[in-house]
Design a protein around this motif. Sequence first.
Motif, mmCIF file in Angstrom:
data_model
loop_
_atom_site.group_PDB
_atom_site.id
_atom_site.type_symbol
_atom_site.label_atom_id
_atom_site.label_comp_id
_atom_site.label_asym_id
_atom_site.label_seq_id
_atom_site.Cartn_x
_atom_site.Cartn_y
_atom_site.Cartn_z
ATOM 1 N N SER A 263 -5.077 -21.370 9.761
ATOM 2 C CA SER A 263 -5.679 -21.136 8.460
ATOM 3 C C SER A 263 -5.606 -19.660 8.108
ATOM 4 C CB SER A 263 -7.137 -21.595 8.467
ATOM 5 O OG SER A 263 -7.226 -22.955 8.798
ATOM 6 N N PRO A 264 -5.256 -19.322 6.855
ATOM 7 C CA PRO A 264 -5.174 -17.919 6.473
ATOM 8 C C PRO A 264 -6.549 -17.271 6.437
ATOM 9 C CG PRO A 264 -4.915 -19.328 4.556
ATOM 10 C CD PRO A 264 -4.911 -20.227 5.757
ATOM 11 N N ALA A 265 -6.608 -15.987 6.806
ATOM 12 C CA ALA A 265 -7.860 -15.246 6.781
ATOM 13 C C ALA A 265 -8.221 -14.892 5.347
ATOM 14 C CB ALA A 265 -7.721 -13.980 7.623
ATOM 15 N N VAL A 266 -9.515 -14.591 5.121
ATOM 16 C CA VAL A 266 -9.950 -14.221 3.774
ATOM 17 C C VAL A 266 -9.381 -12.866 3.377
ATOM 18 C CG1 VAL A 266 -12.043 -15.599 3.825
ATOM 19 C CG2 VAL A 266 -12.087 -13.267 4.724
ATOM 20 N N ALA A 267 -9.047 -12.044 4.366
ATOM 21 C CA ALA A 267 -8.376 -10.766 4.127
ATOM 22 C C ALA A 267 -7.314 -10.581 5.198
ATOM 23 C CB ALA A 267 -9.375 -9.623 4.157
ATOM 24 N N GLU A 268 -6.211 -9.968 4.819
ATOM 25 C CA GLU A 268 -5.103 -9.847 5.758
ATOM 26 C C GLU A 268 -4.225 -8.674 5.351
ATOM 27 O OE1 GLU A 268 -1.689 -12.782 7.732
ATOM 28 O OE2 GLU A 268 -2.794 -13.389 5.933
ATOM 29 N N ILE A 269 -3.641 -8.025 6.345
ATOM 30 C CA ILE A 269 -2.693 -6.943 6.097
ATOM 31 C C ILE A 269 -1.324 -7.382 6.595
ATOM 32 C CG2 ILE A 269 -2.002 -4.626 6.851
ATOM 33 C CD1 ILE A 269 -4.938 -3.834 6.713
ATOM 34 N N LYS A 270 -0.321 -7.193 5.757
ATOM 35 C CA LYS A 270 1.047 -7.556 6.108
ATOM 36 C C LYS A 270 1.996 -6.428 5.719
ATOM 37 C CE LYS A 270 0.940 -12.626 5.972
ATOM 38 N NZ LYS A 270 1.592 -13.833 5.406
ATOM 39 N N ASN A 271 3.225 -6.531 6.239
ATOM 40 C CA ASN A 271 4.333 -5.659 5.838
ATOM 41 C C ASN A 271 4.034 -4.177 6.056
ATOM 42 O OD1 ASN A 271 5.662 -8.014 4.937
ATOM 43 N ND2 ASN A 271 4.674 -7.844 2.931
ATOM 44 N N LEU A 272 3.548 -3.853 7.268
ATOM 45 C CA LEU A 272 3.316 -2.448 7.599
ATOM 46 C C LEU A 272 4.655 -1.718 7.699
ATOM 47 C CD1 LEU A 272 1.460 -0.124 8.564
ATOM 48 C CD2 LEU A 272 1.718 -1.027 10.890
ATOM 49 N N ARG A 273 4.752 -0.583 7.011
ATOM 50 C CA ARG A 273 5.989 0.190 6.978
ATOM 51 C C ARG A 273 5.707 1.654 7.269
ATOM 52 N NH1 ARG A 273 5.930 -3.445 2.957
ATOM 53 N NH2 ARG A 273 4.878 -1.997 1.551
ATOM 54 N N LEU A 274 6.632 2.293 7.978
ATOM 55 C CA LEU A 274 6.615 3.738 8.177
ATOM 56 C C LEU A 274 7.621 4.342 7.221
ATOM 57 C CD1 LEU A 274 6.784 3.807 12.099
ATOM 58 C CD2 LEU A 274 4.746 3.641 10.665
ATOM 59 N N CYS A 275 7.216 5.347 6.456
ATOM 60 C CA CYS A 275 8.107 5.934 5.448
ATOM 61 C C CYS A 275 8.108 7.451 5.570
ATOM 62 C CB CYS A 275 7.664 5.543 4.041
ATOM 63 S SG CYS A 275 7.619 3.756 3.739
ATOM 64 N N ASP A 276 9.262 8.058 5.242
ATOM 65 C CA ASP A 276 9.315 9.516 5.201
ATOM 66 C C ASP A 276 8.817 10.006 3.846
ATOM 67 O OD1 ASP A 276 11.361 9.076 3.397
ATOM 68 O OD2 ASP A 276 12.961 9.583 4.807
ATOM 69 N N ALA A 277 8.954 11.305 3.594
ATOM 70 C CA ALA A 277 8.401 11.888 2.375
ATOM 71 C C ALA A 277 9.058 11.348 1.113
ATOM 72 C CB ALA A 277 8.545 13.407 2.428
ATOM 73 N N THR A 278 10.268 10.814 1.215
ATOM 74 C CA THR A 278 10.974 10.277 0.052
ATOM 75 C C THR A 278 10.642 8.817 -0.205
ATOM 76 O OG1 THR A 278 12.924 9.567 1.318
ATOM 77 C CG2 THR A 278 12.874 11.862 0.548
ATOM 78 N N GLY A 279 9.830 8.208 0.685
ATOM 79 C CA GLY A 279 9.509 6.799 0.541
ATOM 80 C C GLY A 279 10.470 5.885 1.264
ATOM 81 N N ARG A 280 11.464 6.457 1.962
ATOM 82 C CA ARG A 280 12.444 5.643 2.686
ATOM 83 C C ARG A 280 11.821 5.133 3.983
ATOM 84 N NH1 ARG A 280 16.275 6.977 6.670
ATOM 85 N NH2 ARG A 280 15.538 9.147 6.532
ATOM 86 N N GLU A 281 11.965 3.830 4.254
ATOM 87 C CA GLU A 281 11.414 3.258 5.477
ATOM 88 C C GLU A 281 12.187 3.769 6.684
ATOM 89 O OE1 GLU A 281 9.991 -1.000 7.428
ATOM 90 O OE2 GLU A 281 11.110 -0.987 5.538
ATOM 91 N N VAL A 282 11.468 4.174 7.720
ATOM 92 C CA VAL A 282 12.091 4.726 8.917
ATOM 93 C C VAL A 282 11.519 4.022 10.145
ATOM 94 C CG1 VAL A 282 12.569 6.990 7.898
ATOM 95 C CG2 VAL A 282 10.356 6.570 8.994
ATOM 96 N N ALA A 283 12.258 4.117 11.252
ATOM 97 C CA ALA A 283 11.809 3.508 12.502
ATOM 98 C C ALA A 283 10.938 4.463 13.309
ATOM 99 C CB ALA A 283 13.012 3.077 13.333
#
Length: 416
Positions: A263-283
Amino acid sequence: MTDTAIQVNCVWKKFRRGEFHDSLRDLIPAVTKRLIGRAAKSSELAHREFWALRDISFEVPRGESLGIIGPNGAGKSTMLKLLSRILKPSRGNYTINGRLSALIEIGAGFHQDLTGRENIYLNGAILGIKREAIRKKEEQIIEFAGVNRFIDTPIKRYSAGMKARLGFAVAAHMDPDILLVDEVLSVGDAKFRHKCLQHMEKLIQSDVTVVFISHLLDQVNRLCPNTIVLDHGKMIYQGKTNGAIKTYIEALREDHNKSISGSPAVAEIKNLRLCDATGREVAELDCGEPADIEFDLILRDAFEDISIQLNIATASGLYLGTASTAHSMKIPPHTGTYRLRYRFDPLPLAEGDYTFGLNVTDIGYNHPLWESSTPRMVTVRGNSPGNAVLRLGNNWTTQPIDNAPPVSINDTKHND
């Protein structure tokens, strides 16, 4: 007296997922059905039952300490409640040799309407300690807990931190042979946690056995030479603490990519991303450079006041700090999906591996709504001196002091 303080043999524990009946009409048939129905054998699972612990065996020699670590829901607290005789195993057995004192959860063993002083005597009586012996330790307990001004105030007026401090002080000063400590020390400040660890080290040196649960792996590493790792009720490692920490972190990495059903939670966090200063996703992130942590917050119910916490720790479990929205941003009190971003400018972490964990909390009721069971492993690249954890900026300034007396080399005095 035997050299083994705790012996656990093939212990299993099952629970039944709760049923809610909001009327007597629904409750009576449910109870009747359970009474006349065939009870499941201890080796079987009936409807809605699940194994919280599965085939756990270990022993703790007298005067030694054992750590128990694992993700949320792994069975750690269940194991300590079994050892403290709050629960009984469904299968298997265990032996406790000596007087046991336990700090299982905040406020456990306290009567909320009694004062702190009265609860000291209540807990001592439960442990079978005579009143005169408790009286001799009373001031020592109060001083250690740091609640002198509030000791004659009812416990229900205490903060969580005050309850934890008094609870530990009582449990640790009643001359136990065995001390069980769950992760309630996480609510205390750093100074008190350090004080507790020092006291537990003294207890171990005086031949007291300690079983210690904590998510703060640096505490476990400092206190416990040996540790077991639990995951989904199973023991996946038993041995030296360094190896246990590596096993635990690897389990977190493996779980991070597993999908979670149910069952889905009443609140949830998804799609965690790390980004550099330009907004580009990085590893990986770069030390000393701007960086963003970005994620989606899903609210399936409306909440008047919630907060998000970003908890940062080293890969070995050393807690570094928390960034919270509580005092800086209002989360919209409506259902929906929101994108949140936290900026480091610059990133203060030195080169190394860290964990980033996220929590969602209902502030009004101080109730957790969602917690990342597997913190994100984050690698920071860059050069940092020695074994530094934080990379501090070069923000020094200097200025002369007006009207200061003149300084001469002759003013310096040398002592032979």
